[in-house]
Scaffold this active site. Structure first.
Site, PDB file in Angstrom:
ATOM      1  N   HIS A   1     -18.896  16.593  92.706  1.00 30.17           N
ATOM      2  CA  HIS A   1     -19.175  17.862  93.363  1.00 30.17           C
ATOM      3  C   HIS A   1     -19.494  17.698  94.855  1.00 30.17           C
ATOM      4  O   HIS A   1     -20.495  17.108  95.212  1.00 30.17           O
ATOM      5  CB  HIS A   1     -20.362  18.504  92.659  1.00 30.17           C
ATOM      6  CG  HIS A   1     -20.556  19.956  92.925  1.00 30.17           C
ATOM      7  ND1 HIS A   1     -21.659  20.621  92.472  1.00 30.17           N
ATOM      8  CD2 HIS A   1     -19.811  20.873  93.579  1.00 30.17           C
ATOM      9  CE1 HIS A   1     -21.581  21.889  92.816  1.00 30.17           C
ATOM     10  NE2 HIS A   1     -20.466  22.058  93.507  1.00 30.17           N
TER      11      HIS A   1
ATOM     12  N   TYR B   1     -26.074  24.875  90.305  1.00 32.23           N
ATOM     13  CA  TYR B   1     -26.069  26.319  90.101  1.00 32.23           C
ATOM     14  C   TYR B   1     -27.378  26.775  89.465  1.00 32.23           C
ATOM     15  O   TYR B   1     -27.610  26.588  88.273  1.00 32.23           O
ATOM     16  CB  TYR B   1     -24.885  26.759  89.238  1.00 32.23           C
ATOM     17  CG  TYR B   1     -23.522  26.356  89.763  1.00 32.23           C
ATOM     18  CD1 TYR B   1     -23.331  26.008  91.095  1.00 32.23           C
ATOM     19  CD2 TYR B   1     -22.434  26.317  88.919  1.00 32.23           C
ATOM     20  CE1 TYR B   1     -22.079  25.633  91.574  1.00 32.23           C
ATOM     21  CE2 TYR B   1     -21.172  25.957  89.388  1.00 32.23           C
ATOM     22  CZ  TYR B   1     -21.009  25.611  90.716  1.00 32.23           C
ATOM     23  OH  TYR B   1     -19.770  25.247  91.183  1.00 32.23           O
TER      24      TYR B   1
END
Length: 185
Positions: A95, A10
């Site tokens: 992830h 992110y």
């Protein structure tokens, strides 16, 4: 709001670099933080002046490299802890391992299992945009949590179909710790 979910992915670490100072000085037991492993950030000085090309409007100071190895998982979490200014996270998630099942389960998962035993992570799990592989994580490993990202919201109900196909949310999953974890991200 007491739960904060972040990841190196992110904003090329910007999410973690901003969250850490925002939480600094607050009682550590007053909030919950999760982060993710599976992408390592590598400096890219040759991209000076360029912008990130993966959906985040930030300078391209780093690039992301997929890495679900045990060493990669440890290094990723170490980098996250440094950016966050924390000595532990409450939950660490593998992830988006969609194309990396074998390495994620064979290497990253055991490394996270060790980090959980050491207290560096309170709980471990997996997160992705599809339910099928999350069901495998829930039934074939000792993960504490799974997170199906953004597919069950007021505007997007596509997880409902995935639920019927994968049976991920139809039943809670019991694990070794005696707790029941399940949910929609």
């Amino acid at each position: 709001m007491r739960y904060f979910d972040t990841a190196p992915h992110y904003g090329l670490g910007l999410s973690e670099r901003r969250l850490g100072p925002a939480l600094a000085g607050l009682p550590r037991d007053g909030y919950t933080v999760s982060t993710k492993v599976g992408r390592l950030l590598e400096p890219t000085p040759h991209r000076s002046g360029q912008r990130d090309d993966q959906g985040f409007d930030v300078p391209a100071t780093h690039s992301r490299r997929w890495d679900f190895s045990a060493d990669g998982a440890r290094r990723s979490l170490e980098g996250s802890l440094e950016r966050l200014g924390l000595d532990r996270v409450d939950l660490v998630l593998i992830h988006d391992p969609d194309d990396h099942w074998e390495q994620a389960v064979g290497e990253a998962y055991p490394a996270l299992h060790e980090l959980r035993a050491q207290g560096v992570a309170g709980a471990i799990g997996a997160c992705m945009n599809q339910a099928r592989m999350l069901e495998r994580f829930a039934t074939e490993t000792g993960v504490d949590a799974v997170l199906l990202a953004g597919r069950y919201t007021l505007l997007d109900r596509s997880a409902e179909q995935a639920e019927r196909n994968a049976d991920l949310f139809a039943r809670p999953v019991r694990r070794h710790c005696g707790r029941t974890w399940w949910g929609r991200g």
